[in-house]
Scaffold this active site. Structure first.
Site, PDB file in Angstrom:
ATOM      1  CD  GLU A 155      -8.323  -9.253  -4.014  1.00 42.49           C
ATOM      2  OE1 GLU A 155      -7.139  -9.541  -3.729  1.00 42.49           O
ATOM      3  OE2 GLU A 155      -9.226  -9.190  -3.149  1.00 42.49           O
TER       4      GLU A 155
ATOM      5  CE  LYS B  87      -3.764  -2.481   2.378  1.00 50.05           C
ATOM      6  NZ  LYS B  87      -4.582  -2.598   3.592  1.00 50.05           N
TER       7      LYS B  87
ATOM      8  CG  HIS C 152      -4.838  -6.470  -0.475  1.00 45.46           C
ATOM      9  ND1 HIS C 152      -6.065  -6.592   0.153  1.00 45.46           N
ATOM     10  CD2 HIS C 152      -4.880  -7.283  -1.574  1.00 45.46           C
ATOM     11  CE1 HIS C 152      -6.822  -7.437  -0.545  1.00 45.46           C
ATOM     12  NE2 HIS C 152      -6.129  -7.861  -1.597  1.00 45.46           N
TER      13      HIS C 152
ATOM     14  CG  ASN D 224      -3.382  -2.861   7.061  1.00 47.69           C
ATOM     15  OD1 ASN D 224      -3.281  -2.395   5.936  1.00 47.69           O
ATOM     16  ND2 ASN D 224      -4.426  -3.586   7.446  1.00 47.69           N
TER      17      ASN D 224
ATOM     18  CE1 TYR E  43      -9.104  -3.536   0.743  1.00 47.58           C
ATOM     19  CE2 TYR E  43      -8.392  -1.502  -0.306  1.00 47.58           C
ATOM     20  CZ  TYR E  43      -8.117  -2.637   0.442  1.00 47.58           C
ATOM     21  OH  TYR E  43      -6.829  -2.859   0.902  1.00 47.58           O
TER      22      TYR E  43
HETATM   23  P1  DAT Z   1      -7.411  -7.416   5.497  1.00 48.86           P
HETATM   24  O1  DAT Z   1      -6.649  -6.320   4.786  1.00 48.86           O
HETATM   25  O2  DAT Z   1      -6.633  -7.970   6.644  1.00 48.86           O
HETATM   26  O3  DAT Z   1      -7.908  -8.475   4.540  1.00 48.86           O
HETATM   27  P2  DAT Z   1     -10.137  -6.411   5.572  1.00 48.86           P
HETATM   28  O4  DAT Z   1     -10.344  -7.035   4.245  1.00 48.86           O
HETATM   29  O5  DAT Z   1     -11.138  -6.706   6.639  1.00 48.86           O
HETATM   30  O6  DAT Z   1      -8.689  -6.758   6.179  1.00 48.86           O
HETATM   31  O7  DAT Z   1     -10.098  -4.821   5.401  1.00 48.86           O
HETATM   32  C1  DAT Z   1      -9.443  -4.251   4.295  1.00 48.86           C
HETATM   33  C2  DAT Z   1      -8.687  -3.037   4.785  1.00 48.86           C
HETATM   34  O8  DAT Z   1      -9.601  -2.090   5.283  1.00 48.86           O
HETATM   35  C3  DAT Z   1      -7.719  -3.310   5.925  1.00 48.86           C
HETATM   36  O9  DAT Z   1      -6.483  -3.802   5.482  1.00 48.86           O
HETATM   37  C4  DAT Z   1      -7.614  -1.966   6.533  1.00 48.86           C
HETATM   38  C5  DAT Z   1      -9.010  -1.396   6.359  1.00 48.86           C
HETATM   39  N1  DAT Z   1      -9.806  -1.622   7.580  1.00 48.86           N
HETATM   40  C6  DAT Z   1     -10.380  -2.773   7.973  1.00 48.86           C
HETATM   41  N2  DAT Z   1     -11.014  -2.639   9.138  1.00 48.86           N
HETATM   42  C7  DAT Z   1     -10.840  -1.341   9.498  1.00 48.86           C
HETATM   43  C8  DAT Z   1     -11.239  -0.556  10.605  1.00 48.86           C
HETATM   44  N3  DAT Z   1     -11.981  -1.076  11.590  1.00 48.86           N
HETATM   45  N4  DAT Z   1     -10.855   0.729  10.640  1.00 48.86           N
HETATM   46  C9  DAT Z   1     -10.136   1.275   9.655  1.00 48.86           C
HETATM   47  N5  DAT Z   1      -9.716   0.591   8.584  1.00 48.86           N
HETATM   48  C10 DAT Z   1     -10.066  -0.686   8.501  1.00 48.86           C
HETATM   49 MG    MG Z   2      -9.339  -8.363   2.995  1.00 47.43          MG
END
Ligand code: DAT
Ligand code: MG
Length: 230
Positions: A207, A90, A196, A193, A130
């Site tokens: 994707e 990212k 991805h 974080n 997303y």
């Molecule tokens: P991951 O990236 O571990 O697959 P995800 O698909 O649930 O997690 O979410 C995609 C991204 O969205 C994640 O990397 C960071 C953001 N995100 C997820 N939950 C969040 C939250 N509670 N607050 C802010 N950003 C969040």
């Molecule tokens: Mg995810």
């Protein structure tokens, strides 16, 4: 010790099959056994149990009736198990100069890189990527973050690569991610974080098709393949 009760040639073969390299003998002794009814003589070498080697009942082996050597390789079986995953550094990962470290972790693990590019993505592409999170309150901030600078797009291939990559990446919240994982080692906040990884083989394919155009992916065979797979 194996039990030798065969009275025919077929039974002799059956009996000798009990003595494969996985039989947990503790020494390299040679034994000659004669069955009373058939006079069939069976000579067997007792192998040491080499724990560094997996059982020959492993999925990718087939035993020969004549030799007990596990030498048959079944590439079509492996091909059907190979997955693809989309990994993306990212914008924060690019800005912080950890792209090389992240790529290196997947390379060292033994997966195959099939696509790689630095890319500034559009809002539409980020939203499509997303789309499952569209209703989340953090969605607008997430899209701003992903489009705030260039990202590094990668396609990786391998048996079990989707689940393994998720383990290498670590939990969504970097403070919950285990040390040794990318997020556990390199990040502190969910909203930053740094990497991805696709969450299923289906999403891996989806994707990769979303982020890469035709001609941007490479089919190749790493020369190290025999050193990674038996
Ligand atoms: P991951 O990236 O571990 O697959 P995800 O698909 O649930 O997690 O979410 C995609 C991204 O969205 C994640 O990397 C960071 C953001 N995100 C997820 N939950 C969040 C939250 N509670 N607050 C802010 N950003 C969040
Ligand atoms: Mg995810």
């Amino acid at each position: 010790m194996g039990v030798f009760a065969g009275t025919t040639a077929a039974a002799c073969v059956t009996s000798s099959l009990a003595l494969t390299p996985t039989t947990p003998f503790s020494s390299n002794k040679r034994t000659t056994i004669t069955t009373s009814s058939s006079k069939c003589r069976i000579r067997a070498t007792h192998h040491q149990n080499l724990t560094a080697f997996p059982s020959t009942s492993h999925l990718f082996y087939a035993k020969s009736l004549r030799t007990t050597k596990p030498r048959i390789f079944l590439p079509h079986l492996i091909a059907s198990l190979v997955d693809q995953t989309y990994i993306m550094v990212k914008p924060d990962g690019v800005q912080r100069g950890v792209v090389g470290d992240i790529i290196s972790r997947f390379e060292k693990k033994g997966f195959k890189l099939t696509g790689l590019k630095l890319y500034q993505c559009s809002k539409d592409l980020a939203e499509e990527h997303y789309k499952d999170l569209k209703l989340k309150s953090f969605f607008p901030k997430l899209i701003d973050y992903i489009t705030s600078g260039p990202v590094v797009c990668m396609a990786w291939e391998g048996v079990g690569v989707v689940a393994s990559a998720r383990k290498l990446i670590g939990a969504t919240d970097p403070l919950q991610a285990e040390p040794g994982t990318i997020r556990g080692d390199l990040a502190v906040q969910t909203g930053r974080n740094i990497v991805h990884g696709s969450d299923s083989p289906e999403n891996g394919k989806r994707e990769i098709a979303l982020w890469f155009k035709e001609g941007e992916l490479c089919e190749w065979t790493p020369v190290l393949t025999p050193w990674l797979r038996e």
